[in-house]
Every structure is written in structure tokens, then in C-alpha cells.
Design a protein around this motif. Sequence first.
Motif, short mmCIF file in Angstrom:
data_model
loop_
_atom_site.label_atom_id
_atom_site.label_comp_id
_atom_site.label_asym_id
_atom_site.label_seq_id
_atom_site.Cartn_x
_atom_site.Cartn_y
_atom_site.Cartn_z
N SER A 225 12.55 1.70 4.98
CA SER A 225 11.15 1.91 4.66
C SER A 225 10.85 3.39 4.52
O SER A 225 11.28 4.21 5.33
N ILE A 226 10.17 3.73 3.45
CA ILE A 226 9.62 5.07 3.28
C ILE A 226 8.13 4.89 3.44
O ILE A 226 7.50 4.12 2.70
N GLY A 227 7.60 5.53 4.46
CA GLY A 227 6.18 5.30 4.75
C GLY A 227 5.50 6.57 5.19
O GLY A 227 6.12 7.63 5.23
N TRP A 228 4.25 6.43 5.53
CA TRP A 228 3.51 7.58 6.05
C TRP A 228 3.65 7.60 7.56
O TRP A 228 3.56 6.57 8.22
N ASN A 229 3.92 8.78 8.09
CA ASN A 229 4.25 8.95 9.50
C ASN A 229 2.98 9.12 10.34
O ASN A 229 2.30 10.14 10.23
#
Length: 156
Positions: free
Chosen positions: A65-69
Motif C-alpha cells: 500500500s502506498i498511502g498517506w502517513n
Amino acid sequence: AMKHLPYFCRGEVVKGFGRGSKELGIPTANFSEQVVESFPSDISTGIYYGWACVGNGDVHKMVLSIGWNPFYKNTKKSVETHIIHTFKEDFYGEILSIVIIGYIRPEKNFDSLEALISAIQEDIEEAKRQLDLPEHLKLKEDNFFHLPERKIVNNH
Ligand code: ADP
Ligand code: MG
């Protein structure tokens, strides 16, 4: 979402921000901020599939997953790999090598934990199917995963 793919990357596994992925049965190995910063800035957030390898171990299927941290109030991205394999022990501090091959879906908010878990289980099934295709299987054998230890450096 596809223009940067396949995308090869490696870096240290760091402690995440305790979203409790492991409690859900889907632990995600987090890359350091430094590795995430080296990603193309226009790579889409969402769920991807590919291959992953810890240290010089075996190469396994993965979903990523590439997401907002949330730790950085969603101003920075996080990149988390769930390897489709059961490990005997945690591997914090080890070098994780991955190739991101394909995009599955965008990030979503779920109404319930059950809905989240079943979506991830579907992602895992989709990743398994995709990765069995000959064109994707061949990346498992890529030289990227078989470098001698001394040549392993971050982000190459
Ligand atoms: P954190 O918030 O520290 O990332 P997680 O609950 O997401 O915690 O667990 C991630 C850790 O679990 C990884 O860093 C790794 O050491 C360990 N782990 C064990 N099995 C797996 C797996 N199959 N895929 C990813 N990480 C795993
Ligand atoms: Mg994690």
C-alpha cells in the motif's frame, strides 16, 4: 498509476506507527521515510502487487500500500509491504527488496473492520492470480533479487 512500473526498490524495514496491522493478521513492513522520499512523487496512492524478499531470503508474492502517513498528518506518504508468506520472526532492521508490478485499486475508507479485512483478502487473492501470469512470474527471477550481500545498498 502504471507509468513507473515495474518499480524496483530496497531499504530497511522500520517500525511503523502502530495501526495494528499485525493484530488484523496482515502485518505490513514499513519502509523508512528516506526510502519513501526516493519514490516518484507522482506515483498514485493505492494498493499494488509485486514480489518481495527479506535479506537474501526467498522471493515471495506481496501486496503493497502506498498511502498517506497519519504520523505526518497526511503530508507524507507511507509505503507498506504485506508479504504473502508466514515468517517465524519479525524482521525489523533487515533489508527488504521489492518490485512493484501492478496496480489493484485506489485507497478507500471502510465502514467496518470486517469490510477492510475482506477487501485486503480480495487484494491478496488478486495479487496471487496476477503474479502467476508468466509475464509477472519472470520478474521473480530478476537479478535484482540475487545480488551478493555486499552489493546491497539502499535504493539501487
Ligand atoms: P508496524 O506498525 O511496526 O509496521 P505491523 O503490525 O505492520 O507493525 O507489523 C509489521 C512487522 O511484522 C514487519 O516490520 C515485520 O517485521 C513483521 N512481519 C512478519 N510477517 C510479515 C509479513 N508476512 N509481511 C510483512 N511484515 C511481516
Ligand atoms: Mg506496518
